[in-house]
Design a protein around this motif. Sequence first.
Motif, PDB file in Angstrom:
ATOM      1  N   LEU A 131      19.853 111.986-116.510  1.00 39.37           N
ATOM      2  CA  LEU A 131      18.858 111.384-115.628  1.00 39.37           C
ATOM      3  C   LEU A 131      19.335 110.022-115.152  1.00 39.37           C
ATOM      4  CD1 LEU A 131      15.544 112.210-117.484  1.00 39.37           C
ATOM      5  CD2 LEU A 131      16.213 113.026-115.236  1.00 39.37           C
ATOM      6  N   PHE A 132      19.926 109.277-116.075  1.00 38.93           N
ATOM      7  CA  PHE A 132      20.369 107.937-115.731  1.00 38.93           C
ATOM      8  C   PHE A 132      21.495 107.986-114.707  1.00 38.93           C
ATOM      9  CE2 PHE A 132      20.356 103.562-116.193  1.00 38.93           C
ATOM     10  CZ  PHE A 132      21.650 103.084-116.272  1.00 38.93           C
ATOM     11  N   LEU A 133      22.386 108.955-114.905  1.00 41.45           N
ATOM     12  CA  LEU A 133      23.499 109.099-113.974  1.00 41.45           C
ATOM     13  C   LEU A 133      22.994 109.331-112.555  1.00 41.45           C
ATOM     14  CD1 LEU A 133      26.343 108.974-115.065  1.00 41.45           C
ATOM     15  CD2 LEU A 133      26.521 111.417-114.778  1.00 41.45           C
ATOM     16  N   ALA A 134      21.849 110.006-112.479  1.00 48.34           N
ATOM     17  CA  ALA A 134      21.290 110.274-111.156  1.00 48.34           C
ATOM     18  C   ALA A 134      20.756 109.009-110.510  1.00 48.34           C
ATOM     19  CB  ALA A 134      20.180 111.316-111.270  1.00 48.34           C
ATOM     20  N   MET A 135      20.579 107.951-111.309  1.00 52.42           N
ATOM     21  CA  MET A 135      20.041 106.720-110.756  1.00 52.42           C
ATOM     22  C   MET A 135      21.105 105.883-110.055  1.00 52.42           C
ATOM     23  SD  MET A 135      16.806 106.480-111.884  1.00 52.42           S
ATOM     24  CE  MET A 135      16.538 108.190-111.643  1.00 52.42           C
ATOM     25  N   VAL A 136      22.368 106.233-110.305  1.00 53.42           N
ATOM     26  CA  VAL A 136      23.440 105.427-109.721  1.00 53.42           C
ATOM     27  C   VAL A 136      23.528 105.715-108.233  1.00 53.42           C
ATOM     28  CG1 VAL A 136      25.922 105.045-109.699  1.00 53.42           C
ATOM     29  CG2 VAL A 136      24.737 105.419-111.854  1.00 53.42           C
ATOM     30  N   GLY A 137      23.668 104.677-107.456  1.00 49.99           N
ATOM     31  CA  GLY A 137      23.788 104.873-106.024  1.00 49.99           C
ATOM     32  C   GLY A 137      22.568 104.329-105.319  1.00 49.99           C
ATOM     33  N   LEU A 138      22.354 104.779-104.115  1.00 49.77           N
ATOM     34  CA  LEU A 138      21.186 104.322-103.383  1.00 49.77           C
ATOM     35  C   LEU A 138      19.966 105.071-103.889  1.00 49.77           C
ATOM     36  CD1 LEU A 138      22.519 104.206 -99.744  1.00 49.77           C
ATOM     37  CD2 LEU A 138      22.373 102.385-101.389  1.00 49.77           C
ATOM     38  N   SER A 139      18.913 104.329-104.143  1.00 47.60           N
ATOM     39  CA  SER A 139      17.731 105.002-104.668  1.00 47.60           C
ATOM     40  C   SER A 139      17.161 105.908-103.591  1.00 47.60           C
ATOM     41  CB  SER A 139      16.692 103.981-105.126  1.00 47.60           C
ATOM     42  OG  SER A 139      16.163 103.303-104.019  1.00 47.60           O
ATOM     43  N   GLU A 140      16.655 107.025-104.049  1.00 49.98           N
ATOM     44  CA  GLU A 140      16.196 108.058-103.124  1.00 49.98           C
ATOM     45  C   GLU A 140      15.077 107.550-102.232  1.00 49.98           C
ATOM     46  OE1 GLU A 140      17.156 111.389-103.540  1.00 49.98           O
ATOM     47  OE2 GLU A 140      15.771 112.368-102.186  1.00 49.98           O
ATOM     48  N   ILE A 141      14.202 106.782-102.814  1.00 50.44           N
ATOM     49  CA  ILE A 141      13.012 106.388-102.071  1.00 50.44           C
ATOM     50  C   ILE A 141      13.238 105.175-101.197  1.00 50.44           C
ATOM     51  CG2 ILE A 141      10.730 105.454-102.327  1.00 50.44           C
ATOM     52  CD1 ILE A 141      10.063 107.378-104.267  1.00 50.44           C
ATOM     53  N   ASP A 142      13.807 104.099-101.769  1.00 53.51           N
ATOM     54  CA  ASP A 142      13.898 102.899-100.950  1.00 53.51           C
ATOM     55  C   ASP A 142      15.302 102.570-100.478  1.00 53.51           C
ATOM     56  OD1 ASP A 142      13.840 102.597-103.774  1.00 53.51           O
ATOM     57  OD2 ASP A 142      12.006 101.442-103.602  1.00 53.51           O
ATOM     58  N   GLY A 143      16.276 103.392-100.830  1.00 50.71           N
ATOM     59  CA  GLY A 143      17.602 103.157-100.295  1.00 50.71           C
ATOM     60  C   GLY A 143      18.253 101.896-100.791  1.00 50.71           C
ATOM     61  N   ILE A 144      17.847 101.419-101.958  1.00 53.93           N
ATOM     62  CA  ILE A 144      18.425 100.187-102.478  1.00 53.93           C
ATOM     63  C   ILE A 144      19.545 100.535-103.443  1.00 53.93           C
ATOM     64  CG2 ILE A 144      17.918  98.182-103.907  1.00 53.93           C
ATOM     65  CD1 ILE A 144      15.146  98.196-102.764  1.00 53.93           C
ATOM     66  N   PRO A 145      20.685  99.878-103.300  1.00 56.10           N
ATOM     67  CA  PRO A 145      21.811 100.214-104.165  1.00 56.10           C
ATOM     68  C   PRO A 145      21.531  99.854-105.618  1.00 56.10           C
ATOM     69  CG  PRO A 145      22.440  98.544-102.555  1.00 56.10           C
ATOM     70  CD  PRO A 145      21.012  98.814-102.343  1.00 56.10           C
ATOM     71  N   ARG A 146      21.813 100.795-106.509  1.00 59.70           N
ATOM     72  CA  ARG A 146      21.599 100.536-107.934  1.00 59.70           C
ATOM     73  C   ARG A 146      22.837 100.872-108.718  1.00 59.70           C
ATOM     74  NH1 ARG A 146      15.843 103.382-109.023  1.00 59.70           N
ATOM     75  NH2 ARG A 146      17.030 105.209-108.418  1.00 59.70           N
ATOM     76  N   PHE A 147      23.181  99.984-109.626  1.00 61.38           N
ATOM     77  CA  PHE A 147      24.292 100.218-110.544  1.00 61.38           C
ATOM     78  C   PHE A 147      25.585 100.549-109.820  1.00 61.38           C
ATOM     79  CE2 PHE A 147      21.529  99.806-113.951  1.00 61.38           C
ATOM     80  CZ  PHE A 147      20.415 100.600-113.757  1.00 61.38           C
ATOM     81  N   VAL A 148      25.813  99.876-108.717  1.00 53.79           N
ATOM     82  CA  VAL A 148      27.051 100.194-108.021  1.00 53.79           C
ATOM     83  C   VAL A 148      28.197  99.304-108.444  1.00 53.79           C
ATOM     84  CG1 VAL A 148      25.947 101.187-106.012  1.00 53.79           C
ATOM     85  CG2 VAL A 148      26.383  98.762-106.066  1.00 53.79           C
ATOM     86  N   PHE A 149      27.911  98.309-109.278  1.00 58.10           N
ATOM     87  CA  PHE A 149      28.961  97.442-109.776  1.00 58.10           C
ATOM     88  C   PHE A 149      29.849  96.940-108.652  1.00 58.10           C
ATOM     89  CE2 PHE A 149      28.319  97.768-114.267  1.00 58.10           C
ATOM     90  CZ  PHE A 149      27.686  98.985-114.431  1.00 58.10           C
ATOM     91  N   GLY A 150      29.229  96.681-107.513  1.00 60.17           N
ATOM     92  CA  GLY A 150      29.951  96.081-106.410  1.00 60.17           C
ATOM     93  C   GLY A 150      30.958  96.983-105.708  1.00 60.17           C
ATOM     94  N   THR A 151      30.962  98.249-106.041  1.00 61.40           N
ATOM     95  CA  THR A 151      31.946  99.108-105.380  1.00 61.40           C
ATOM     96  C   THR A 151      31.318  99.855-104.213  1.00 61.40           C
ATOM     97  OG1 THR A 151      31.386 101.017-106.710  1.00 61.40           O
ATOM     98  CG2 THR A 151      33.096  99.548-107.562  1.00 61.40           C
ATOM     99  N   ASP A 152      32.183 100.423-103.407  1.00 55.80           N
ATOM    100  CA  ASP A 152      31.711 101.242-102.301  1.00 55.80           C
ATOM    101  C   ASP A 152      31.461 102.667-102.738  1.00 55.80           C
ATOM    102  OD1 ASP A 152      33.437  99.925 -99.368  1.00 55.80           O
ATOM    103  OD2 ASP A 152      31.457  99.563-100.231  1.00 55.80           O
ATOM    104  N   TRP A 153      32.374 103.158-103.566  1.00 50.24           N
ATOM    105  CA  TRP A 153      32.330 104.596-103.817  1.00 50.24           C
ATOM    106  C   TRP A 153      31.156 105.000-104.685  1.00 50.24           C
ATOM    107  CZ3 TRP A 153      32.995 106.062-108.947  1.00 50.24           C
ATOM    108  CH2 TRP A 153      33.561 105.093-109.792  1.00 50.24           C
ATOM    109  N   LEU A 154      30.556 104.036-105.380  1.00 46.11           N
ATOM    110  CA  LEU A 154      29.403 104.417-106.187  1.00 46.11           C
ATOM    111  C   LEU A 154      28.127 104.462-105.373  1.00 46.11           C
ATOM    112  CD1 LEU A 154      29.892 102.584-109.582  1.00 46.11           C
ATOM    113  CD2 LEU A 154      29.750 105.019-109.187  1.00 46.11           C
ATOM    114  N   GLN A 155      28.228 103.989-104.121  1.00 44.18           N
ATOM    115  CA  GLN A 155      27.012 103.889-103.323  1.00 44.18           C
ATOM    116  C   GLN A 155      26.365 105.234-103.072  1.00 44.18           C
ATOM    117  OE1 GLN A 155      25.928 101.486-100.392  1.00 44.18           O
ATOM    118  NE2 GLN A 155      26.665  99.670-101.438  1.00 44.18           N
TER     119      GLN A 155
END
Lengths: 316, 493, 153
Positions: free
Chosen positions: B174-198
């Motif tokens: 479940l947590f892994l699914a949180m990485v990236g842009l949040s589904e609802i508000d499109g805010i980047p989460r846990f991207v550690f400043g990288t592009d590819w995690l977005q």
Amino acid sequence: MLKRLFTVLLAVFLAVPAFAETWPEKPVQVVVPWNPGGSSDISARIVGDKIRKFLPKPFVISNITGALGLNGARQVLKARPDGYTLLWEHPGNLAVASMVTRANFSWRDFDALCTVVSSDMAMLVPKNSPFKDARAVFDYIKKNPGKLRWSLSLNGVSHFAYLAMCKSLGQLDAKLIPTSGDKDRVVSLLSGTSDVTCVSYAAARPYVESGDLRLLALVNSKRSDLAPDVPTLKEQGIDAAYDYRCSVFTGKNTPDNVKAILIDALKKTLEDPETIEALKAQMFHPDFQDTAATIRNWEQDEALYRTLATEYKLLK
Amino acid sequence: MFLDLTGSSFVFEPLTLVVMLAGVFGGLVIGAIPGLTSTMAVALLVPVTYGMEAHLGLALLVAVYMGSISGGLVAASLLNIPGTPSSVATTFDAYPMTKRGEGGKALAYGVIASFLGSMLGFVALLLLAPVLGKFALRFGPYEYFALVVFTLTCIVSISRKSLLKGAISALLGLFLAMVGLSEIDGIPRFVFGTDWLQSGFSVMPVLIGMFAVSQLLEDLSGLGKPLAVMKADFSLKEFWQVGLRFRYSLWNLLRSSLIGIGIGILPGTGSGLSNILAYAQAKNSAKNPDSFGTGNPDGIIASESSNNAATGGALIPLLTLGIPGDATTLMMIGAFMIHGVQPGPLLMRDHGDLVAVIIIAYLVSNFFMLFLQINFIKVMIKALKVPQSVLCPVIITLCVVGSYALNSSMTDVWVFFGMGIVGYGLVKTGFPLLPLVLGLILGRMAESQFRAAYSLGGDSLAGFLDRPIALFFFAVAALSLGLSLYSAAKRRA
Amino acid sequence: MHIAEKSDFCSSLILLALMGFCWNESGNIDQGINFALGPLFFPYLLMGLITLCSLILLVRSVGRGRAPASGGAAIADRKTFFYRAALLCLSAAYILALPLGGYAPCTFVYLVAAMTLLGKRAVKSLLIYGVIALCMTCGVQYVFADLLHLFLP
């Protein structure tokens, strides 16, 4: 090694203007940052199919999804700016997404070619809703704050449409239900989870025809010839409009002659009666606008979003 | 209410039959290859159908859909690598059977179960589509969230080794699914400043990475020996025997198919979910639940019948309401649109012949699938004789292609590789992989639905109290979790 | 303090460390408008649960003094370990090379190399490997690039 050889050859080709007359030499990759079958994708496929008459090599659509369309945009950004990689996008996504996600690039990092199509956005309620026109909806919201359920996609086009309506009518206090995707919003109306929403007219039309949803207004700046007897919000006294336009981009500093060939081909395709018919069947309007007008449109749209976003605290 | 099938004679034209046969075969191959899923197959073929007439194109897509969902059982049974997410639960019992030398039997169970599951899906599609279509709309955010919770507790409670580790696995997913842009508000989460995690972690690279790589690495310990020794060469007689044995599992079959149809009908969920739920239910209601996971054919029956039934279920909302029942039917909408057909409530009225073609194509593909798979079981078993030194690299290259093809992204390939290593580590330390993958699949939906439900309830959780279906799922989830905790505690004492 | 289940102990520590990293990173998440619980609610909930479970795991791994280590993995014999490591390195190299060299050449080389690594090292086998590699590479290339117009690296 093979790739290096190819690069050298390519450089030679590009350096000699005479050869550019036969551009494109290989299929052109058109990146659509959304799922196949979505509205951006359909318009790209139709145009891509019909442009075969005007270009020696075909357009090939690549769906590269993710990150609110930024994944596809990044792909085009990284690609060589030789005109072989195009981006098919509209301001509601690209301009907004870069702002909201604080991406390190924006639509200005691309070379705009032209606008190609536009489509309509519709405001809908379920069939058994008590509202017969848009005014009634807003009156209800004013009298009963926090009760009407409005489903929209946060930071998405549907959200900004709502904010534009707020701006014109003063503070609106509806209960916002986050639902992303046109289909999902339609489902939320049908299943009774929400009371009103905005989706693209193309997605809504089957349900309007079957009577399951009622179309209150179009959120355009003027009436659409695809639904001539539907009033726009402006006509009903609400000064909010959103014109859903799709444009084509290439990487920055693409050679001018390549761009000219592309723009010319796109223009001819959009004037072709077959294309027009195919697009209209899918609820699109062919809407060719040249580079300058396109850039102006995007700037206007971006400024509008920025104003709305800052005013309603979506951006700090 | 019977649908009008007069338009379906098109399906029996020679060209259509040949194209569909090719489609089913292609689908089977794609399903069998780890890394390529039915969704991807259909997505890739949609543009190809552009040049075809609408009826032919859609018949082809239905055939590919049917083939690819069924094909997953091959790799799942023989290699312990699920070819598609819909066959994950098949690995639990089919692979142990293969290890015992009964690989052919396992395949036979799977094939027959797939066929029967699809038949039930067909019956639902044909007879009950309009009625069931309405059911698709009954689920709102509350129910979806409750369903997710229920599924996850199901998986955790059937994890054999450690309940705690199963729970951690699910939570990690479940947590892994949180990485990236949040589904609802499109805010980047846990991207550690990288592009590819977005863009977050796509399910497919993680799934095949974890299952395939960890399995392949595991297999290397037996280098030089064949993967499994077949007790006897597979024959048609054995196939019949397996078929006859089905009469002991009719209730299992029916229940699993119904679960499949139900899940398929719900927009947004499909065979990937149903096979796991059906398996869990089969295990929980079995007289000897502990035999599941050691090679009990009922596990295979549950998983394979439900994933095929789900294909029929997923077509129902598509054809009656224009709403896709799962990810693959979502791609099919693209095919409709490309041919100028708008799926919606009036599809049957305006394009009744197209709907008829699709439904009959479904039936015919089912028979093709049965026919092809029966004939190929022998061939597929031979694959086990292929030395690992060849099989291993080949599978890896196929997985690489599969991961890349999804989104033309090298990042996905690295995710595949990285997750493979992580998966191997997890398996070696006793953490089950399935809850993690399931958590990843369901994570985004779980969060969006939860937050939507929260908004609906006026920014509170009170809304849940009015929804009986949701409460029912929660209750059952709590019950099953409680029972597992209880039995685990008893075992330790 | 006798650590019975070494692997569990390590796993729980790794998990806790991971949660720590993520906690740190979550500071970078910009709340924007705090809509419907905001983007941080779910992640924090999950992180909290994971931390809790990891702690339980940690405690359990330490507490079970007398139970023999059952959940831990037997370290595979050296030969298998070598093969695993070698395959992983080779695969990593393959993936690294893909964007640079293109699909067909890299895959061909990789397949031959990997098959040689894992299998018999005779001339005849090498030829067989070559053929298989060629078929695989060309087959996939054809299906994806030509049939489906997919762009391979």
